[in-house]
Write an enzyme that holds these catalytic residues in place. Sequence first.
Site, PDB file in Angstrom:
ATOM      1  N   GLU A 152       0.798  -1.282  -0.322  1.00 37.38           N
ATOM      2  CA  GLU A 152       0.360   0.442  -0.007  1.00 37.38           C
ATOM      3  C   GLU A 152       1.049   1.022  -0.320  1.00 37.38           C
ATOM      4  O   GLU A 152       1.299   1.651   1.296  1.00 37.38           O
ATOM      5  CB  GLU A 152      -0.431   0.470   1.277  1.00 37.38           C
ATOM      6  CG  GLU A 152      -2.250   1.040   1.166  1.00 37.38           C
ATOM      7  CD  GLU A 152      -2.782   1.145   2.800  1.00 37.38           C
ATOM      8  OE1 GLU A 152      -3.757   0.847   2.656  1.00 37.38           O
ATOM      9  OE2 GLU A 152      -2.391   0.364   3.435  1.00 37.38           O
ATOM     10  N   GLU A 158       3.665   9.345   6.745  1.00 38.74           N
ATOM     11  CA  GLU A 158       3.554   8.571   7.559  1.00 38.74           C
ATOM     12  C   GLU A 158       4.525   7.537   7.317  1.00 38.74           C
ATOM     13  O   GLU A 158       5.212   6.632   8.021  1.00 38.74           O
ATOM     14  CB  GLU A 158       2.257   8.038   7.073  1.00 38.74           C
ATOM     15  CG  GLU A 158       1.114   9.066   7.082  1.00 38.74           C
ATOM     16  CD  GLU A 158       0.599   7.971   6.372  1.00 38.74           C
ATOM     17  OE1 GLU A 158      -0.707   7.538   6.972  1.00 38.74           O
ATOM     18  OE2 GLU A 158      -0.036   7.983   5.039  1.00 38.74           O
ATOM     19  N   ASP A 185      -5.644   3.247  -1.747  1.00 37.32           N
ATOM     20  CA  ASP A 185      -5.939   4.267  -0.466  1.00 37.32           C
ATOM     21  C   ASP A 185      -6.083   5.731  -1.421  1.00 37.32           C
ATOM     22  O   ASP A 185      -5.234   6.247  -1.466  1.00 37.32           O
ATOM     23  CB  ASP A 185      -4.467   3.704   0.397  1.00 37.32           C
ATOM     24  CG  ASP A 185      -5.529   4.640   1.750  1.00 37.32           C
ATOM     25  OD1 ASP A 185      -5.706   5.917   1.633  1.00 37.32           O
ATOM     26  OD2 ASP A 185      -6.116   4.071   3.194  1.00 37.32           O
ATOM     27  N   ARG A 217      -9.589  11.878   6.591  1.00 37.94           N
ATOM     28  CA  ARG A 217      -9.386  10.887   7.662  1.00 37.94           C
ATOM     29  C   ARG A 217     -11.007  10.149   7.702  1.00 37.94           C
ATOM     30  O   ARG A 217     -10.337   9.355   9.010  1.00 37.94           O
ATOM     31  CB  ARG A 217      -8.299  11.169   8.293  1.00 37.94           C
ATOM     32  CG  ARG A 217      -7.400  11.648   7.946  1.00 37.94           C
ATOM     33  CD  ARG A 217      -6.555  12.040   9.650  1.00 37.94           C
ATOM     34  NE  ARG A 217      -6.588  11.157   9.911  1.00 37.94           N
ATOM     35  CZ  ARG A 217      -4.655  10.508  10.504  1.00 37.94           C
ATOM     36  NH1 ARG A 217      -4.046  10.247   9.567  1.00 37.94           N
ATOM     37  NH2 ARG A 217      -4.924   9.228  11.082  1.00 37.94           N
ATOM     38  N   GLU A 246     -11.932   2.594   5.203  1.00 40.46           N
ATOM     39  CA  GLU A 246     -10.877   2.519   6.073  1.00 40.46           C
ATOM     40  C   GLU A 246     -10.645   3.872   6.713  1.00 40.46           C
ATOM     41  O   GLU A 246     -11.365   5.009   6.328  1.00 40.46           O
ATOM     42  CB  GLU A 246      -9.304   2.276   5.577  1.00 40.46           C
ATOM     43  CG  GLU A 246      -8.727   1.901   7.185  1.00 40.46           C
ATOM     44  CD  GLU A 246      -7.377   2.209   6.135  1.00 40.46           C
ATOM     45  OE1 GLU A 246      -6.567   1.086   7.052  1.00 40.46           O
ATOM     46  OE2 GLU A 246      -7.049   2.734   5.450  1.00 40.46           O
TER      47      GLU A 246
END
Length: 272
Positions: A152, A158, A185, A217, A246
């Site tokens: 991913e 991140e 994503d 988010r 998610e």
Amino acid sequence: MRFAICNEMFEGWDLERVFGFAAEVGFDAVEIAPFTLAPDVRAIGAERRREIRQAAERAGIAVAGLHWIFVGPEGLYLTSPETATRARTTEYLIALADFCADLGGVHMVLGSPKQRSVLPGVTYEQAQSHAVEVLCTAAPRLAERGVAVGLEPLSSQETNFLTTAAETRQLVDAVGHPNVRMTLDAKAMSSEGRAIADLIRESRGYVSHFHANDDTRREPGSGSLDFPAMAQALAKIAFDGYVSIEVFEIEPDPETMARRGLQHLRKAFEQA
């Protein structure tokens, strides 16, 4: 299209309750974060694994697979220069494949940014080579159990390893095994500064799973991302995996977010 939802957003719920709610709302599957069940999946015995699978079957819902797979136990690292750490990581990836298959799952998302970033003193090329070693060693067991790992790409905020879809495709090619694929994503792709639909189209033949979230988010439809365009692009590349919600921030509550997110996705894919 098949829609799933990740279980960790339902904090404090047991899996049986999550399965029942997801089925009631209209999801096809639940995606499980192993750390919500145990620090190490090897501690989850055969009987509990059967109970989880049977609970999903009773609810009339599938287990899509796993994500956040390297959160625990301690000592896992995909790109570590240490041979023992890579061996430990490989061993656990194989254990995860067994756990996923025992639950009826078919896909594992390899995000886990804190367990993959390039370490000081290690070049990107070295980190990639270490990752290839881990994935190639685990791949035969993945194939045996019918489970795919989806690498991913995540934002540079991140991690510093696999921060673009192009880098991730390069690693998938370096591994060269059909059970090592890509997870895309939506929120992460929005950090690339390019049209997400273009990134999806460029990843034809690589994508086996899709995480649906917005630039807030939170759930699809809560921000500015263009999900109809994503749906059209996924249709264009003949994507046949799960589109899984998610989220990282719960507002106002998981039930509301799940319902709103699924409604937004259904509308987007109907338009596609």
